[in-house]
Write a protein that holds these residues in place. Structure first.
Motif, PDB file in Angstrom:
ATOM      1  N   SER B  26       0.778  -1.239   0.000  1.00 31.45           N
ATOM      2  CA  SER B  26       0.000   0.000   0.000  1.00 31.45           C
ATOM      3  C   SER B  26       0.811   1.292   0.000  1.00 31.45           C
ATOM      4  CB  SER B  26      -0.936   0.019   1.212  1.00 31.45           C
ATOM      5  OG  SER B  26      -0.172  -0.017   2.410  1.00 31.45           O
ATOM      6  N   THR B  27       2.082   1.252   0.398  1.00 31.77           N
ATOM      7  CA  THR B  27       2.861   2.490   0.425  1.00 31.77           C
ATOM      8  C   THR B  27       4.188   2.280  -0.301  1.00 31.77           C
ATOM      9  OG1 THR B  27       3.936   1.993   2.528  1.00 31.77           O
ATOM     10  CG2 THR B  27       1.846   3.178   2.628  1.00 31.77           C
ATOM     11  N   THR B  28       4.814   3.363  -0.643  1.00 26.80           N
ATOM     12  CA  THR B  28       6.037   3.299  -1.445  1.00 26.80           C
ATOM     13  C   THR B  28       7.141   2.511  -0.756  1.00 26.80           C
ATOM     14  OG1 THR B  28       5.513   5.437  -2.407  1.00 26.80           O
ATOM     15  CG2 THR B  28       7.798   4.699  -2.580  1.00 26.80           C
ATOM     16  N   SER B  29       7.742   1.615  -1.485  1.00 29.83           N
ATOM     17  CA  SER B  29       8.919   0.887  -1.011  1.00 29.83           C
ATOM     18  C   SER B  29       9.635   0.311  -2.212  1.00 29.83           C
ATOM     19  CB  SER B  29       8.540  -0.241  -0.049  1.00 29.83           C
ATOM     20  OG  SER B  29       9.699  -0.959   0.327  1.00 29.83           O
ATOM     21  N   ASP B  30      10.949   0.239  -2.128  1.00 31.05           N
ATOM     22  CA  ASP B  30      11.693  -0.406  -3.204  1.00 31.05           C
ATOM     23  C   ASP B  30      12.488  -1.598  -2.682  1.00 31.05           C
ATOM     24  OD1 ASP B  30      14.363   2.116  -3.405  1.00 31.05           O
ATOM     25  OD2 ASP B  30      13.582   0.914  -1.747  1.00 31.05           O
ATOM     26  N   ARG B  31      12.001  -2.169  -1.566  1.00 30.25           N
ATOM     27  CA  ARG B  31      12.669  -3.350  -1.027  1.00 30.25           C
ATOM     28  C   ARG B  31      11.606  -4.402  -0.755  1.00 30.25           C
ATOM     29  NH1 ARG B  31      17.664  -2.264   2.853  1.00 30.25           N
ATOM     30  NH2 ARG B  31      18.803  -0.796   1.562  1.00 30.25           N
ATOM     31  N   LEU B  32      11.696  -5.488  -1.501  1.00 30.41           N
ATOM     32  CA  LEU B  32      10.701  -6.553  -1.335  1.00 30.41           C
ATOM     33  C   LEU B  32      11.420  -7.897  -1.314  1.00 30.41           C
ATOM     34  CD1 LEU B  32       7.171  -6.691  -2.718  1.00 30.41           C
ATOM     35  CD2 LEU B  32       8.607  -8.728  -2.964  1.00 30.41           C
ATOM     36  N   TYR B  33      10.932  -8.788  -0.468  1.00 30.05           N
ATOM     37  CA  TYR B  33      11.568 -10.076  -0.243  1.00 30.05           C
ATOM     38  C   TYR B  33      10.525 -11.183  -0.350  1.00 30.05           C
ATOM     39  CZ  TYR B  33      14.918  -6.828   1.804  1.00 30.05           C
ATOM     40  OH  TYR B  33      15.781  -5.778   1.992  1.00 30.05           O
ATOM     41  N   TRP B  34      10.956 -12.304  -0.894  1.00 30.30           N
ATOM     42  CA  TRP B  34      10.115 -13.497  -0.921  1.00 30.30           C
ATOM     43  C   TRP B  34      10.766 -14.571  -0.043  1.00 30.30           C
ATOM     44  CZ3 TRP B  34       5.319 -14.141  -2.878  1.00 30.30           C
ATOM     45  CH2 TRP B  34       4.842 -13.181  -3.773  1.00 30.30           C
ATOM     46  N   TYR B  35       9.900 -15.223   0.759  1.00 28.44           N
ATOM     47  CA  TYR B  35      10.353 -16.292   1.642  1.00 28.44           C
ATOM     48  C   TYR B  35       9.482 -17.524   1.424  1.00 28.44           C
ATOM     49  CZ  TYR B  35      13.122 -12.980   4.424  1.00 28.44           C
ATOM     50  OH  TYR B  35      14.043 -12.053   4.846  1.00 28.44           O
ATOM     51  N   ARG B  36      10.088 -18.660   1.709  1.00 22.42           N
ATOM     52  CA  ARG B  36       9.368 -19.939   1.697  1.00 22.42           C
ATOM     53  C   ARG B  36       9.347 -20.484   3.121  1.00 22.42           C
ATOM     54  NH1 ARG B  36      10.134 -25.426  -1.835  1.00 22.42           N
ATOM     55  NH2 ARG B  36       9.523 -26.880  -0.186  1.00 22.42           N
ATOM     56  N   GLN B  37       8.213 -21.076   3.489  1.00 20.26           N
ATOM     57  CA  GLN B  37       8.116 -21.714   4.803  1.00 20.26           C
ATOM     58  C   GLN B  37       7.483 -23.095   4.665  1.00 20.26           C
ATOM     59  OE1 GLN B  37       5.561 -19.911   7.859  1.00 20.26           O
ATOM     60  NE2 GLN B  37       7.185 -20.282   9.365  1.00 20.26           N
ATOM     61  N   ASP B  38       8.190 -24.127   5.091  1.00 23.69           N
ATOM     62  CA  ASP B  38       7.640 -25.466   5.148  1.00 23.69           C
ATOM     63  C   ASP B  38       6.959 -25.653   6.498  1.00 23.69           C
ATOM     64  OD1 ASP B  38      10.476 -26.113   3.337  1.00 23.69           O
ATOM     65  OD2 ASP B  38       8.517 -26.749   2.607  1.00 23.69           O
ATOM     66  N   PRO B  39       5.992 -26.558   6.584  1.00 20.73           N
ATOM     67  CA  PRO B  39       5.226 -26.724   7.824  1.00 20.73           C
ATOM     68  C   PRO B  39       6.121 -26.930   9.034  1.00 20.73           C
ATOM     69  CG  PRO B  39       4.214 -27.967   6.058  1.00 20.73           C
ATOM     70  CD  PRO B  39       5.518 -27.457   5.513  1.00 20.73           C
ATOM     71  N   GLY B  40       5.882 -26.149  10.072  1.00 16.62           N
ATOM     72  CA  GLY B  40       6.644 -26.277  11.302  1.00 16.62           C
ATOM     73  C   GLY B  40       8.065 -25.769  11.230  1.00 16.62           C
ATOM     74  N   LYS B  41       8.419 -25.152  10.130  1.00 21.02           N
ATOM     75  CA  LYS B  41       9.805 -24.713   9.942  1.00 21.02           C
ATOM     76  C   LYS B  41       9.902 -23.190   9.902  1.00 21.02           C
ATOM     77  CE  LYS B  41      11.497 -28.873   9.387  1.00 21.02           C
ATOM     78  NZ  LYS B  41      12.442 -29.451  10.366  1.00 21.02           N
ATOM     79  N   SER B  42      11.144 -22.708   9.809  1.00 19.43           N
ATOM     80  CA  SER B  42      11.357 -21.271   9.743  1.00 19.43           C
ATOM     81  C   SER B  42      11.234 -20.763   8.308  1.00 19.43           C
ATOM     82  CB  SER B  42      12.740 -20.946  10.307  1.00 19.43           C
ATOM     83  OG  SER B  42      12.894 -19.552  10.413  1.00 19.43           O
ATOM     84  N   LEU B  43      11.613 -19.524   8.117  1.00 21.39           N
ATOM     85  CA  LEU B  43      11.502 -18.877   6.814  1.00 21.39           C
ATOM     86  C   LEU B  43      12.821 -18.988   6.064  1.00 21.39           C
ATOM     87  CD1 LEU B  43       9.697 -15.660   8.046  1.00 21.39           C
ATOM     88  CD2 LEU B  43       8.668 -17.504   6.737  1.00 21.39           C
ATOM     89  N   GLU B  44      12.733 -19.420   4.828  1.00 23.07           N
ATOM     90  CA  GLU B  44      13.900 -19.533   3.966  1.00 23.07           C
ATOM     91  C   GLU B  44      13.847 -18.420   2.930  1.00 23.07           C
ATOM     92  OE1 GLU B  44      13.866 -23.081   1.658  1.00 23.07           O
ATOM     93  OE2 GLU B  44      15.572 -22.495   0.416  1.00 23.07           O
ATOM     94  N   SER B  45      14.900 -17.642   2.837  1.00 25.26           N
ATOM     95  CA  SER B  45      14.942 -16.547   1.872  1.00 25.26           C
ATOM     96  C   SER B  45      15.034 -17.077   0.453  1.00 25.26           C
ATOM     97  CB  SER B  45      16.146 -15.647   2.172  1.00 25.26           C
ATOM     98  OG  SER B  45      16.221 -14.599   1.240  1.00 25.26           O
ATOM     99  N   LEU B  46      14.144 -16.571  -0.422  1.00 22.14           N
ATOM    100  CA  LEU B  46      14.157 -16.974  -1.825  1.00 22.14           C
ATOM    101  C   LEU B  46      14.741 -15.867  -2.714  1.00 22.14           C
ATOM    102  CD1 LEU B  46      10.621 -18.602  -2.191  1.00 22.14           C
ATOM    103  CD2 LEU B  46      12.822 -19.778  -2.015  1.00 22.14           C
ATOM    104  N   PHE B  47      14.146 -14.688  -2.626  1.00 25.89           N
ATOM    105  CA  PHE B  47      14.546 -13.609  -3.512  1.00 25.89           C
ATOM    106  C   PHE B  47      14.615 -12.283  -2.766  1.00 25.89           C
ATOM    107  CE2 PHE B  47      14.397 -16.101  -7.251  1.00 25.89           C
ATOM    108  CZ  PHE B  47      13.261 -16.890  -7.213  1.00 25.89           C
ATOM    109  N   VAL B  48      15.553 -11.444  -3.204  1.00 21.51           N
ATOM    110  CA  VAL B  48      15.685 -10.081  -2.720  1.00 21.51           C
ATOM    111  C   VAL B  48      15.528  -9.161  -3.922  1.00 21.51           C
ATOM    112  CG1 VAL B  48      17.242  -8.421  -1.641  1.00 21.51           C
ATOM    113  CG2 VAL B  48      17.265 -10.813  -0.896  1.00 21.51           C
ATOM    114  N   LEU B  49      14.534  -8.294  -3.901  1.00 22.82           N
ATOM    115  CA  LEU B  49      14.240  -7.392  -5.010  1.00 22.82           C
ATOM    116  C   LEU B  49      14.398  -5.967  -4.512  1.00 22.82           C
ATOM    117  CD1 LEU B  49      11.033  -9.231  -6.257  1.00 22.82           C
ATOM    118  CD2 LEU B  49      13.320  -9.394  -7.234  1.00 22.82           C
ATOM    119  N   LEU B  50      15.347  -5.234  -5.088  1.00 21.08           N
ATOM    120  CA  LEU B  50      15.719  -3.941  -4.516  1.00 21.08           C
ATOM    121  C   LEU B  50      15.515  -2.752  -5.443  1.00 21.08           C
ATOM    122  CD1 LEU B  50      19.006  -4.975  -2.683  1.00 21.08           C
ATOM    123  CD2 LEU B  50      16.694  -4.802  -1.744  1.00 21.08           C
TER     124      LEU B  50
END
Lengths: 114, 114
Positions: B26-50
């Motif tokens: 909803s507001t201006t930003s130029d930093r976006l990240y995608w993460y994957r999470q498997d059940p019961g697990k933590s977040l795994e970084s997939l992509f960094v978009l800057l």
């Protein structure tokens, strides 16, 4: 290079009690952030620590507090636990945002409040 | 207040098919990240978009960012069962010398069926 480690992995508390969760940041990372992830939802930002001071805070009440130590490790303390505090608590470390600002997450501490 | 919305929330697809997950903010930003999470697990970084127009690809996943439209997409090509997980986008609404404070979307739970 060691990743982000958290302890304990699981714990059960009763309403009104207090809890302390611990996090060791990834080697060389001096910023630590804490997130709360309720079941089936995305993580929510609690606060961030940098150079042993709280550097930013999300929409969480003061009974959520934290510390960062000189070795960059961190604690999250929650007082007067409520049932809604049941969640996965994730710690993330990062380098200063001059680089990618990417956060690296630990495995989390799953808190159940009865 | 920054809001991040993902759709769909749940996606069931056949192996070999293509699909796209959308992330609006909803507001201006130029930093976006995608993460994957498997059940019961933590977040795994997939992509960094800057930056606006950033496109990153890894295997069967490709992520892009359009900062003017405040939209990121995660495209899945020829899905395989191993991609079954929950995918989160996260936007850095605030960042400073210490690091990012991320706002996460609600997640897209992807199930790939044989």
């Amino acid at each position: 290079e060691t990743g982000v480690t958290q302890s304990p992995t699981h714990l059960i508390k009763t309403r009104g009690q207090q809890v302390t969760l611990r996090c060791s940041s990834q080697s060389g990372h001096n910023t630590v952030s804490w997130y709360q992830q309720a079941l089936g939802q995305g993580p929510q930002f609690i606060f961030q620590y940098y150079r042993e001071e709280e550097n930013g805070r999300g929409n969480f009440p003061p009974r959520f507090s934290g510390l960062q130590f000189p070795n960059y490790s961190s604690e999250l303390n929650v007082n007067a636990l409520e049932l809604d505090d049941s969640a996965l608590y994730l710690c993330a470390s990062s380098l200063p945002s001059g680089i990618t600002g990417e956060l690296f997450f630990g495995e989390g501490s799953r808190l159940t409040v009865l | 207040e920054l809001k991040v919305e993902q759709n769909p929330l749940f996606l069931s697809m056949q192996e070999g098919k293509n699909y796209t997950i959308y992330c609006n903010y909803s507001t201006t930003s130029d930093r976006l990240y995608w993460y994957r999470q498997d059940p019961g697990k933590s977040l795994e970084s997939l992509f960094v978009l800057l930056s606006n127009g950033a496109v990153k690809q890894e295997g069967r996943l490709m992520a892009s960012l359009d900062t003017k439209a405040r939209l990121s997409t995660l495209h899945i090509t020829a899905a395989v069962h191993d991609l079954s997980a929950t995918y989160f986008c996260a936007v850095a609404g605030k960042y400073n010398n210490a690091g990012n404070m991320l706002t996460f979307g609600g997640g897209t739970r992807l199930m790939v069926k044989p």
